[in-house]
Design a protein around this motif. Sequence first.
Motif, PDB file in Angstrom:
ATOM      1  N   VAL A 222     -42.924 -18.696  36.106  1.00 21.19           N
ATOM      2  CA  VAL A 222     -41.699 -18.449  36.872  1.00 21.19           C
ATOM      3  C   VAL A 222     -41.424 -19.671  37.734  1.00 21.19           C
ATOM      4  O   VAL A 222     -42.243 -20.052  38.565  1.00 21.19           O
ATOM      5  N   ILE A 223     -40.261 -20.308  37.496  1.00 23.88           N
ATOM      6  CA  ILE A 223     -39.900 -21.496  38.279  1.00 23.88           C
ATOM      7  C   ILE A 223     -38.674 -21.253  39.166  1.00 23.88           C
ATOM      8  O   ILE A 223     -38.303 -22.115  39.951  1.00 23.88           O
ATOM      9  N   GLY A 224     -38.077 -20.078  39.054  1.00 24.40           N
ATOM     10  CA  GLY A 224     -36.937 -19.756  39.909  1.00 24.40           C
ATOM     11  C   GLY A 224     -36.620 -18.278  39.876  1.00 24.40           C
ATOM     12  O   GLY A 224     -36.744 -17.629  38.843  1.00 24.40           O
ATOM     13  N   ILE A 225     -36.250 -17.748  41.050  1.00 23.82           N
ATOM     14  CA  ILE A 225     -35.833 -16.347  41.167  1.00 23.82           C
ATOM     15  C   ILE A 225     -34.574 -16.329  42.012  1.00 23.82           C
ATOM     16  O   ILE A 225     -34.522 -16.946  43.077  1.00 23.82           O
ATOM     17  N   LYS A 226     -33.572 -15.622  41.534  1.00 25.58           N
ATOM     18  CA  LYS A 226     -32.302 -15.526  42.264  1.00 25.58           C
ATOM     19  C   LYS A 226     -31.888 -14.067  42.326  1.00 25.58           C
ATOM     20  O   LYS A 226     -31.786 -13.393  41.307  1.00 25.58           O
ATOM     21  N   GLU A 227     -31.658 -13.576  43.532  1.00 24.58           N
ATOM     22  CA  GLU A 227     -31.184 -12.208  43.728  1.00 24.58           C
ATOM     23  C   GLU A 227     -29.734 -12.247  44.193  1.00 24.58           C
ATOM     24  O   GLU A 227     -29.354 -13.096  44.974  1.00 24.58           O
ATOM     25  N   GLU A 228     -28.946 -11.314  43.681  1.00 28.71           N
ATOM     26  CA  GLU A 228     -27.547 -11.182  44.098  1.00 28.71           C
ATOM     27  C   GLU A 228     -27.226  -9.716  44.276  1.00 28.71           C
ATOM     28  O   GLU A 228     -27.696  -8.878  43.513  1.00 28.71           O
ATOM     29  N   LYS A 229     -26.409  -9.415  45.259  1.00 26.09           N
ATOM     30  CA  LYS A 229     -25.934  -8.043  45.429  1.00 26.09           C
ATOM     31  C   LYS A 229     -24.681  -7.891  44.591  1.00 26.09           C
ATOM     32  O   LYS A 229     -23.733  -8.644  44.731  1.00 26.09           O
ATOM     33  N   ASP A 230     -24.690  -6.919  43.704  1.00 29.59           N
ATOM     34  CA  ASP A 230     -23.544  -6.628  42.839  1.00 29.59           C
ATOM     35  C   ASP A 230     -22.797  -5.456  43.468  1.00 29.59           C
ATOM     36  O   ASP A 230     -23.119  -4.296  43.218  1.00 29.59           O
ATOM     37  N   ILE A 231     -21.823  -5.763  44.336  1.00 32.40           N
ATOM     38  CA  ILE A 231     -21.130  -4.739  45.109  1.00 32.40           C
ATOM     39  C   ILE A 231     -20.408  -3.755  44.210  1.00 32.40           C
ATOM     40  O   ILE A 231     -20.394  -2.565  44.459  1.00 32.40           O
ATOM     41  N   GLY A 232     -19.840  -4.208  43.136  1.00 29.73           N
ATOM     42  CA  GLY A 232     -19.109  -3.325  42.238  1.00 29.73           C
ATOM     43  C   GLY A 232     -19.987  -2.242  41.647  1.00 29.73           C
ATOM     44  O   GLY A 232     -19.542  -1.154  41.335  1.00 29.73           O
ATOM     45  N   LYS A 233     -21.266  -2.527  41.489  1.00 31.09           N
ATOM     46  CA  LYS A 233     -22.183  -1.553  40.916  1.00 31.09           C
ATOM     47  C   LYS A 233     -23.149  -1.021  41.959  1.00 31.09           C
ATOM     48  O   LYS A 233     -24.043  -0.256  41.643  1.00 31.09           O
ATOM     49  N   ASP A 234     -23.011  -1.436  43.224  1.00 29.99           N
ATOM     50  CA  ASP A 234     -23.884  -1.023  44.312  1.00 29.99           C
ATOM     51  C   ASP A 234     -25.349  -1.233  43.930  1.00 29.99           C
ATOM     52  O   ASP A 234     -26.178  -0.340  44.055  1.00 29.99           O
ATOM     53  N   ALA A 235     -25.643  -2.396  43.392  1.00 29.39           N
ATOM     54  CA  ALA A 235     -26.993  -2.705  42.949  1.00 29.39           C
ATOM     55  C   ALA A 235     -27.288  -4.183  43.180  1.00 29.39           C
ATOM     56  O   ALA A 235     -26.381  -4.971  43.385  1.00 29.39           O
ATOM     57  N   ARG A 236     -28.555  -4.505  43.130  1.00 34.89           N
ATOM     58  CA  ARG A 236     -28.977  -5.901  43.221  1.00 34.89           C
ATOM     59  C   ARG A 236     -29.382  -6.366  41.836  1.00 34.89           C
ATOM     60  O   ARG A 236     -30.112  -5.689  41.131  1.00 34.89           O
ATOM     61  N   THR A 237     -28.880  -7.539  41.469  1.00 37.36           N
ATOM     62  CA  THR A 237     -29.308  -8.127  40.203  1.00 37.36           C
ATOM     63  C   THR A 237     -30.314  -9.217  40.526  1.00 37.36           C
ATOM     64  O   THR A 237     -30.290  -9.814  41.606  1.00 37.36           O
ATOM     65  N   GLU A 238     -31.191  -9.447  39.586  1.00 35.09           N
ATOM     66  CA  GLU A 238     -32.168 -10.503  39.750  1.00 35.09           C
ATOM     67  C   GLU A 238     -32.217 -11.321  38.474  1.00 35.09           C
ATOM     68  O   GLU A 238     -32.212 -10.763  37.378  1.00 35.09           O
ATOM     69  N   LYS A 239     -32.224 -12.633  38.650  1.00 33.51           N
ATOM     70  CA  LYS A 239     -32.408 -13.566  37.542  1.00 33.51           C
ATOM     71  C   LYS A 239     -33.742 -14.254  37.765  1.00 33.51           C
ATOM     72  O   LYS A 239     -34.030 -14.699  38.874  1.00 33.51           O
ATOM     73  N   VAL A 240     -34.538 -14.330  36.704  1.00 31.05           N
ATOM     74  CA  VAL A 240     -35.840 -14.987  36.782  1.00 31.05           C
ATOM     75  C   VAL A 240     -35.872 -16.086  35.720  1.00 31.05           C
ATOM     76  O   VAL A 240     -35.697 -15.812  34.536  1.00 31.05           O
ATOM     77  N   LEU A 241     -36.071 -17.321  36.170  1.00 28.34           N
ATOM     78  CA  LEU A 241     -36.116 -18.483  35.281  1.00 28.34           C
ATOM     79  C   LEU A 241     -37.569 -18.807  34.948  1.00 28.34           C
ATOM     80  O   LEU A 241     -38.395 -18.970  35.843  1.00 28.34           O
ATOM     81  N   PHE A 242     -37.854 -18.882  33.647  1.00 26.23           N
ATOM     82  CA  PHE A 242     -39.193 -19.195  33.161  1.00 26.23           C
ATOM     83  C   PHE A 242     -39.215 -20.556  32.479  1.00 26.23           C
ATOM     84  O   PHE A 242     -38.289 -20.889  31.740  1.00 26.23           O
ATOM     85  N   GLU A 243     -40.297 -21.293  32.694  1.00 28.25           N
ATOM     86  CA  GLU A 243     -40.615 -22.481  31.907  1.00 28.25           C
ATOM     87  C   GLU A 243     -41.555 -21.967  30.823  1.00 28.25           C
ATOM     88  O   GLU A 243     -42.682 -21.552  31.109  1.00 28.25           O
ATOM     89  N   VAL A 244     -41.083 -21.961  29.579  1.00 27.47           N
ATOM     90  CA  VAL A 244     -41.823 -21.362  28.468  1.00 27.47           C
ATOM     91  C   VAL A 244     -42.949 -22.290  28.029  1.00 27.47           C
ATOM     92  O   VAL A 244     -42.723 -23.470  27.764  1.00 27.47           O
TER      93      VAL A 244
END
Length: 190
Positions: free
Chosen positions: A52-74
Amino acid sequence: MVKRLFVFAACLAIGVFMITIGSSVSYACKCAELTPVGKEFEKSAAVFTGKVIGIKEEKDIGKDARTEKVLFEVSATWKGLTESQVILEYYQDSCSIDFRKGQEYLVYARENPDFKNKSVLTTGVCDRTVEVEKAGEDLTFLGQGTSPVNQVDLQKEMEWSVPVHTLMMWLPVMGVAGIVGWFIWKGAKS
């Protein structure tokens, strides 16, 4: 004048509070038993080890949820990937894995049906995804993986952006605030 300004500020504060604070629904994650390695491999769209080289969290207001993106160096791949980096994306819930930056994982990824408008990979606690040092049985079954052949840089996809639906939600609030402010200003001039 001061009373109007106070009313305007109170209305604006209440409006912002109502938009940004909402109730959220949570569900307990319920997994049957852990799927055998062979079956998990078959049903996965991609199987790889990566750091895991990066993690990004965002609040998705339209869905009342938090999304998370996780970047991997394979580092090694067994199925579905030829790129040197990959991003997993999902809505955070009780079935989400708490990935840690700098940690290496064996990942069994599948397409995420929550993101209908784009091809997104995801994984969860009910899959066999685990830290590499705990993946002995799986790695024995999988054997030697192959190195990714296509070098890519997905760092730009991890940069912060403002979703369109968030902008669309705030435009009316700012418009109403501007109109009320204009009326207060106009009243102060009279």
